[in-house]
Enzyme design. Structure first.
Site, PDB file in Angstrom:
ATOM      1  N   ASP A  20      11.064   2.620  17.295  1.00 29.78           N
ATOM      2  CA  ASP A  20      10.537   2.798  18.655  1.00 29.78           C
ATOM      3  C   ASP A  20      11.524   2.332  19.713  1.00 29.78           C
ATOM      4  OD1 ASP A  20      10.245   0.164  17.710  1.00 29.78           O
ATOM      5  OD2 ASP A  20       8.731  -0.273  19.227  1.00 29.78           O
ATOM      6  N   LYS A  43       4.851   2.567  20.678  1.00 34.84           N
ATOM      7  CA  LYS A  43       5.181   1.449  21.566  1.00 34.84           C
ATOM      8  C   LYS A  43       4.608   1.767  22.943  1.00 34.84           C
ATOM      9  CE  LYS A  43       9.601   0.595  22.898  1.00 34.84           C
ATOM     10  NZ  LYS A  43      10.106  -0.628  22.320  1.00 34.84           N
ATOM     11  N   LYS A  80       2.943  -9.271  14.820  1.00 29.42           N
ATOM     12  CA  LYS A  80       4.355  -9.060  14.468  1.00 29.42           C
ATOM     13  C   LYS A  80       5.095 -10.306  14.918  1.00 29.42           C
ATOM     14  CE  LYS A  80       8.200  -5.820  14.958  1.00 29.42           C
ATOM     15  NZ  LYS A  80       8.544  -4.405  14.809  1.00 29.42           N
ATOM     16  N   SER A 134       8.030  -5.312   9.481  1.00 29.20           N
ATOM     17  CA  SER A 134       8.054  -4.230  10.465  1.00 29.20           C
ATOM     18  C   SER A 134       9.455  -4.235  11.055  1.00 29.20           C
ATOM     19  CB  SER A 134       7.003  -4.470  11.557  1.00 29.20           C
ATOM     20  OG  SER A 134       7.149  -3.514  12.588  1.00 29.20           O
ATOM     21  N   GLU A 169       3.209  -8.608  19.411  1.00 27.83           N
ATOM     22  CA  GLU A 169       4.536  -9.086  19.021  1.00 27.83           C
ATOM     23  C   GLU A 169       5.116 -10.058  20.045  1.00 27.83           C
ATOM     24  OE1 GLU A 169       7.636  -6.095  18.815  1.00 27.83           O
ATOM     25  OE2 GLU A 169       9.016  -7.468  17.832  1.00 27.83           O
ATOM     26  N   SER A 206      12.983  -8.094  12.338  1.00 29.99           N
ATOM     27  CA  SER A 206      14.209  -8.634  11.739  1.00 29.99           C
ATOM     28  C   SER A 206      15.061  -9.372  12.769  1.00 29.99           C
ATOM     29  CB  SER A 206      14.998  -7.557  10.999  1.00 29.99           C
ATOM     30  OG  SER A 206      15.343  -6.475  11.816  1.00 29.99           O
ATOM     31  N   GLY A 207      15.026  -8.961  14.024  1.00 33.95           N
ATOM     32  CA  GLY A 207      15.610  -9.752  15.111  1.00 33.95           C
ATOM     33  C   GLY A 207      17.090 -10.051  15.050  1.00 33.95           C
ATOM     34  N   THR A 258      17.882   1.210  24.405  1.00 29.24           N
ATOM     35  CA  THR A 258      18.242   0.541  23.144  1.00 29.24           C
ATOM     36  C   THR A 258      18.828   1.535  22.138  1.00 29.24           C
ATOM     37  OG1 THR A 258      16.493  -1.066  23.524  1.00 29.24           O
ATOM     38  CG2 THR A 258      17.360  -0.947  21.294  1.00 29.24           C
ATOM     39  N   LYS A 301       2.082  -0.938  19.716  1.00 29.39           N
ATOM     40  CA  LYS A 301       2.887  -2.165  19.724  1.00 29.39           C
ATOM     41  C   LYS A 301       3.214  -2.588  21.145  1.00 29.39           C
ATOM     42  CE  LYS A 301       7.537  -3.021  19.475  1.00 29.39           C
ATOM     43  NZ  LYS A 301       8.914  -2.946  18.970  1.00 29.39           N
TER      44      LYS A 301
HETATM   45  P1  13P Z   1      14.198  -5.470  14.737  1.00 29.18           P
HETATM   46  O1  13P Z   1      13.664  -5.557  13.329  1.00 29.18           O
HETATM   47  O2  13P Z   1      15.487  -4.727  14.851  1.00 29.18           O
HETATM   48  O3  13P Z   1      14.194  -6.818  15.410  1.00 29.18           O
HETATM   49  O4  13P Z   1      13.182  -4.564  15.554  1.00 29.18           O
HETATM   50  C1  13P Z   1      11.838  -4.700  15.340  1.00 29.18           C
HETATM   51  C2  13P Z   1      11.102  -4.410  16.588  1.00 29.18           C
HETATM   52  O5  13P Z   1      10.303  -3.516  16.648  1.00 29.18           O
HETATM   53  C3  13P Z   1      11.353  -5.258  17.744  1.00 29.18           C
HETATM   54  O6  13P Z   1      10.397  -4.999  18.712  1.00 29.18           O
END
Ligand code: 13P
Length: 341
Positions: A26, A99, A221, A291, A179, A263-264, A31, A138
């Site tokens: 999303d 999203k 999340k 996710s 999230e 995953s960040g 990005t 989300k």
């Molecule tokens: P990442 O796993 O790349 O952090 O992205 C997940 C996500 O949806 C962030 O909002």
């Protein structure tokens, strides 16, 4: 007719079904341009469609992916043969998600902090997304760790917006993913990440309670409790897994339908190993899954970008492998041997 609440609970259950997790594709227009720039692909609508429809048509993707989060542009797109992407997903057994936030903007009066916007007109947008086939949504809040931040004002503003978004989703029969991402950026240690994550989650669940949000129809999340990316002595996988679980057990009610991680900025295998370590730690009150955006897509994107037509199948195989590895990690059944097989 099944009652709306039962429907919410059922969708949420499917999102975190055993051995399955969510594919986050999303990325906003800004990005995805950054990600495409990184691999030398021009970010045109056609290229974005080609890349994302390649991922969604991966054979067997639905075995380990329960749902995929789409951006507004994507939920309206059709593949080259005219099939709406939402239909393609349905044929794979993958739930369409959307999203709906409008991004994190500077929080007035609080330097360095952000608040996520997008509540205005959200009821009407959710009605349209329901028509387009969305089953879940989300909203991402961003919490930054630095000197003297986050402030209580920032945590509360973001939690309040997340709770109002969640209530609107449930009114529309859509499962909200809430999230609150605590960013990895910075040189903070594991304890600081723990304290900020705990305060963020406790504030969020208080607001969800105040806004009458049904936790059994809500998916969290979460970011992991992890050392800052610039920290000198970064904690290892077992420490991260232990601290994250401890924090979640202290802050997330057992009624919550499930927890999926972002995953960040973690490496692909690192993100899998962390999830696996947590699921190996024993019985948990909620399903704990993934996710991931970057940690599922990174290698797949690189391979596709090198030759979008010629490498299509290879890119799909790479995505299928990462999805399977994370599916195993969601069961606590991943191993280095599986990884390298
Ligand atoms: P990442 O796993 O790349 O952090 O992205 C997940 C996500 O949806 C962030 O909002």
């Amino acid at each position: 007719m099944i009652d709306k609440l039962e429907q919410l609970v059922e969708i949420a259950r499917q999102m975190v079904a055993p051995g399955k997790g969510i594919l986050a594709i999303d990325e906003s227009t800004g990005t995805i341009k950054k990600r495409f720039d990184g691999v030398g692909v021009e970010s045109t609508e056609e290229n974005r469609l080609d890349y994302r429809s390649m991922m969604l048509s991966t054979p067997g993707l639905g075995e380990h992916i329960s749902g995929a989060i789409l951006f507004d542009e994507t939920i309206r797109q059709k593949t080259a043969d005219g099939t709406p992407l939402v239909k393609l997903m349905e044929s794979q057994g993958i739930l369409p998600g959307i999203k709906v936030d409008k991004g994190a903007k500077a929080l007035a009066g609080f330097e360095g902090e952000k608040v996520t916007e997008g509540l205005d007109g959200l009821r009407e947008r959710l009605a349209e997304y329901t028509e387009l086939g969305a089953k879940f949504a989300k909203w991402r809040a961003v919490i930054t760790i630095a000197d003297d931040i986050p402030t209580r004002a920032c945590l509360e503003a973001n939690a309040h917006a997340l709770a109002r978004y969640a209530a609107l989703c449930q009114e529309a029969g859509i499962v909200p993913i809430v999230e609150p991402e605590v960013l990895m950026d910075g040189d903070h240690d594991l304890d600081t990440s723990y304290d900020v994550t705990e305060a963020t989650l406790k504030t969020l669940f208080h607001e969800l309670y105040e806004q009458n949000v049904l936790l059994e129809g809500t998916v969290l999340k979460a970011s992991m409790v992890i050392s800052g990316s610039e920290a000198s002595n970064r904690a290892g996988p077992d420490e991260v897994a232990e601290a994250t679980l401890d924090c979640l057990l202290n802050a997330v009610p057992a009624a919550t339908a499930g927890i999926v991680f972002l995953s960040g900025g973690q490496g692909d295998v690192e993100a899998t190993a962390h999830l696996d370590a947590m699921n190996k730690m024993g019985d948990l009150p909620w399903p704990l899954s993934f996710s991931y955006g970057r940690a599922l897509q990174a290698e797949c994107l690189k391979t596709w970008a090198a030759d979008p037509k010629g490498n299509r199948e290879k890119a799909q195989q790479i995505l299928a492998h990462r999805a399977r590895m994370n599916g195993l990690a969601a069961l606590g059944e991943w191993s280095e041997d599986e990884e390298n097989a």
